[in-house]
Scaffold this active site. Sequence first.
Site, PDB file in Angstrom:
ATOM      1  N   HIS A   1       0.826  -1.207   0.000  1.00  0.00           N
ATOM      2  CA  HIS A   1       0.000   0.000   0.000  1.00  0.00           C
ATOM      3  C   HIS A   1       0.861   1.259   0.000  1.00  0.00           C
ATOM      4  CE1 HIS A   1      -2.359  -3.237   2.064  1.00  0.00           C
ATOM      5  NE2 HIS A   1      -3.226  -2.885   1.127  1.00  0.00           N
TER       6      HIS A   1
ATOM      7  N   CYS B   1     -10.973  16.558  17.906  1.00  0.00           N
ATOM      8  CA  CYS B   1     -10.954  16.876  19.340  1.00  0.00           C
ATOM      9  C   CYS B   1      -9.908  17.920  19.711  1.00  0.00           C
ATOM     10  CB  CYS B   1     -10.726  15.614  20.158  1.00  0.00           C
ATOM     11  SG  CYS B   1      -9.139  14.801  19.862  1.00  0.00           S
TER      12      CYS B   1
ATOM     13  N   CYS C   1      -3.014  11.546   7.687  1.00  0.00           N
ATOM     14  CA  CYS C   1      -3.314  10.646   6.577  1.00  0.00           C
ATOM     15  C   CYS C   1      -2.477  11.063   5.373  1.00  0.00           C
ATOM     16  CB  CYS C   1      -4.803  10.693   6.255  1.00  0.00           C
ATOM     17  SG  CYS C   1      -5.275   9.670   4.844  1.00  0.00           S
TER      18      CYS C   1
ATOM     19  N   CYS D   1      -4.787  12.051   2.049  1.00  0.00           N
ATOM     20  CA  CYS D   1      -5.499  13.325   2.030  1.00  0.00           C
ATOM     21  C   CYS D   1      -4.894  14.214   3.110  1.00  0.00           C
ATOM     22  CB  CYS D   1      -7.007  13.127   2.237  1.00  0.00           C
ATOM     23  SG  CYS D   1      -7.445  12.465   3.863  1.00  0.00           S
TER      24      CYS D   1
ATOM     25  N   HIS E   1      -9.499   8.845  16.477  1.00  0.00           N
ATOM     26  CA  HIS E   1     -10.090   9.543  15.339  1.00  0.00           C
ATOM     27  C   HIS E   1      -9.367   9.225  14.039  1.00  0.00           C
ATOM     28  CE1 HIS E   1     -11.769  12.534  18.458  1.00  0.00           C
ATOM     29  NE2 HIS E   1     -12.730  11.729  18.062  1.00  0.00           N
TER      30      HIS E   1
ATOM     31  N   HIS F   1     -11.176   7.683  10.733  1.00  0.00           N
ATOM     32  CA  HIS F   1     -11.012   8.244   9.385  1.00  0.00           C
ATOM     33  C   HIS F   1     -10.693   7.138   8.384  1.00  0.00           C
ATOM     34  CE1 HIS F   1      -9.805  10.892   6.129  1.00  0.00           C
ATOM     35  NE2 HIS F   1      -8.618  10.285   6.095  1.00  0.00           N
TER      36      HIS F   1
ATOM     37  N   HIS G   1      -8.459   5.064   3.569  1.00  0.00           N
ATOM     38  CA  HIS G   1      -7.087   5.507   3.328  1.00  0.00           C
ATOM     39  C   HIS G   1      -6.176   4.726   4.267  1.00  0.00           C
ATOM     40  CE1 HIS G   1      -8.682   9.632   1.748  1.00  0.00           C
ATOM     41  NE2 HIS G   1      -8.914   8.631   0.912  1.00  0.00           N
TER      42      HIS G   1
ATOM     43  N   CYS H   1       0.302   1.150   8.507  1.00  0.00           N
ATOM     44  CA  CYS H   1      -0.692   0.741   7.512  1.00  0.00           C
ATOM     45  C   CYS H   1      -1.833   0.033   8.235  1.00  0.00           C
ATOM     46  CB  CYS H   1      -0.061  -0.182   6.465  1.00  0.00           C
ATOM     47  SG  CYS H   1      -1.240  -0.746   5.212  1.00  0.00           S
TER      48      CYS H   1
ATOM     49  N   CYS I   1       0.942  24.505  23.026  1.00  0.00           N
ATOM     50  CA  CYS I   1      -0.083  24.467  24.072  1.00  0.00           C
ATOM     51  C   CYS I   1       0.515  24.769  25.440  1.00  0.00           C
ATOM     52  CB  CYS I   1      -0.784  23.122  24.077  1.00  0.00           C
ATOM     53  SG  CYS I   1       0.337  21.710  24.254  1.00  0.00           S
TER      54      CYS I   1
ATOM     55  N   HIS J   1      -0.635  16.990  25.943  1.00  0.00           N
ATOM     56  CA  HIS J   1      -1.312  18.245  25.626  1.00  0.00           C
ATOM     57  C   HIS J   1      -1.583  18.987  26.928  1.00  0.00           C
ATOM     58  CE1 HIS J   1      -3.711  21.174  23.593  1.00  0.00           C
ATOM     59  NE2 HIS J   1      -4.822  20.816  24.200  1.00  0.00           N
TER      60      HIS J   1
END
Length: 711
Positions: free
Chosen positions: A6, A29, A38, A41, A53, A57, A63, A76, A281, A635
Amino acid sequence: MDRCKHVEQLQLAQGHSILDPQKWYCMVCNTTESIWACLSCSHVACGKYIQEHALKHFQESSHPVAFEVNDMYAFCYLCNDYVLNDNAAGDLKSLRSTLSTIKSKKYPCVVPSDSVLHPVDAQDRVYSLLDGTQSLPGNEDPTCAALWHRRRVLMGKAFRTWFEQSAIGRKGQEPTQERMVAKREAKRRQQQELEQQMKAELESTPPRKSLRLQGSSEEAATIEIVPVRAPPPPPASPAKDKAALPTSEDRTFKKVSDSLIKRRPMVTPGVTGLRNLGNTCYMNSVLQVLSHLLIFRQCFLKLDLNQWLAVAASDKARSYKHSAVTEAAAQQMNEGQEKEKGFVCSRHSGLSSGLSGGASKGRNMELIQPREPSSPYSSLCHELHILFQVMWSGEWALVSPFAMLHSVWRLIPAFRGYAQQDAQEFLCELLDKIQRELETTGTKLPALIPTSQRRLIEQVLNVVNNIFHGQFLSQVTCLACDNKSDTIESFWDLSLEFPERYQCSGKDAASQPCLVTDMLDKFTETEALEGKIYMCDHCNSKRRKFSSKSVVFTEAQKQLMICHLPQVLRLHLKRFRWSGRNNREKIGVHVVFEETLNMEPYCCRETLNALRPECFLYNLSAVVIHHGKGFGSGHYTAYCYNSEGGFWVHCNDSKLSMCTMEEVRKAQAYILFYTQRVTENGHSKLLPPELLSNSQHPSKETDASSNEVLS
């Protein structure tokens, strides 16, 4: 996995969002921990250890390959393994090289050349084509998207004005003008009908039954009112009538003054987000906390060192007389104030409901600081002055603090770049640099700085030095003779260790909450020194009278007790510990803290006798939170108490939300800020009267109260 088919089929898009550090956060978030981009994209999301998340996606878009921004490895999802090979174009190798350059590069502030500010990323090539044919160097950091947007808007206004003056434009405007006239007429008729309806309702309303009103009406009825005809006004000459008509300048002045009078704060002062500029942050959370500390904020709203740094650094100023120089400096401050405080408006809007105060979504609510420094003289005090004025003006919901970030990069090189940083280390370095800057500015060419300004600098320096300053008593007791040796030491924060039962990495320890009072008890508990390592003066002085033997070491115990309480108490919870040689892991135990903290049990006897009981009480003002499981990633957010609105705010970079005290207590605290409740004379004992008289809100003359787009 050595070979993934891939990845071999992968084609990386040009201008991918992974190359822009400002987009290194989850699009869902907003977290900056474990960020995966990704490669098919421009989507950026968090990993499976956060909220998955990135996996969602993949399930929605199919993807397969994603790239971790911080650790720079590929994964992958179809093969369910990490990828080691590359495609034919070598995109992964090039991507790793580019990200390594971004993280390790020293970012100099770019100075405009020939009125062109050189951009770097693919988006700014449009700006360069719009501005001219100048080639774009690839080694410059700042972007010019906001300036490009401004030029595009101005060009659109120019072409629209030209089009409206043409025959086709005037013909096209006729239906629009007719609709506007009809709309105004309908609105006027609706207003008249509403007024008539209200008048009819008032006439049909029966009189009130109040005895007080009836008595007053009877008294008023006995008064005889005699109508008197008013004399007619004298006839005015046509010249005077013409002069009495308002001119275009009068109408413009009245329009501007009316707009200033009707202006109301669009957001609650202090409820202003700070955009994440790429793993910043840690800086945003610390700046939010400092701006919500009333004493600290008032000092830097009052003081701006920028103009005095310019005067002190000027070689020509030394040859002038004192009066001329001070007058020129004051004039420079007044004339250049708007230029130095330049910001660029952006069309971003919005806060969570309840904080915007009814702000319109169509209004520009974000300020973007210029990419170049606001002054050739780097000053953290000046940048704090500008930033606090904007954040507490009540006009802006979001700020992009580029100038503050560049000043930090220049003056604190350890934080240069887009790497993950520690909020506690940044807070200590920032306060140290501010203190040094105030000290050097006050002593640098004092003859060129007015006496009032020097006095203000000294007062602010006194506040910065003392707001977090406290003292503790270090008492060592000799176990051989019970002699006590006392030493006074200063502190600016208390680094609290977790009790021994929480130091293990088992699940049972993490499930049991720890009290912040338990950590204070551990800090002030009596500690036995290992072995005979203490040289007691009392024991050795008695021995020297009767013997010439060498010094004798004895066993001892040590205890720390607070003898001077600071105005703002900082409690640093030592959540990170060394595990092995090069690994630091996080202690994820929940720490229970209350809104009120009593420091009386942790003070020495002399302090207990000298202070009133109320002086030991502290109120919680702010909390810095670390989200994540490790030291090198995670974070930072902050919970701050907004004294203007009387509520708690969760500051998560650009996203701000109102919260309750219960939500604050549930957070995983890293740094706690407590403010002393009782003062001697009704206000802070550290705050001079000159600063107390200053308003909490910045002046309306600042750029924060203007919606004009500045270049």
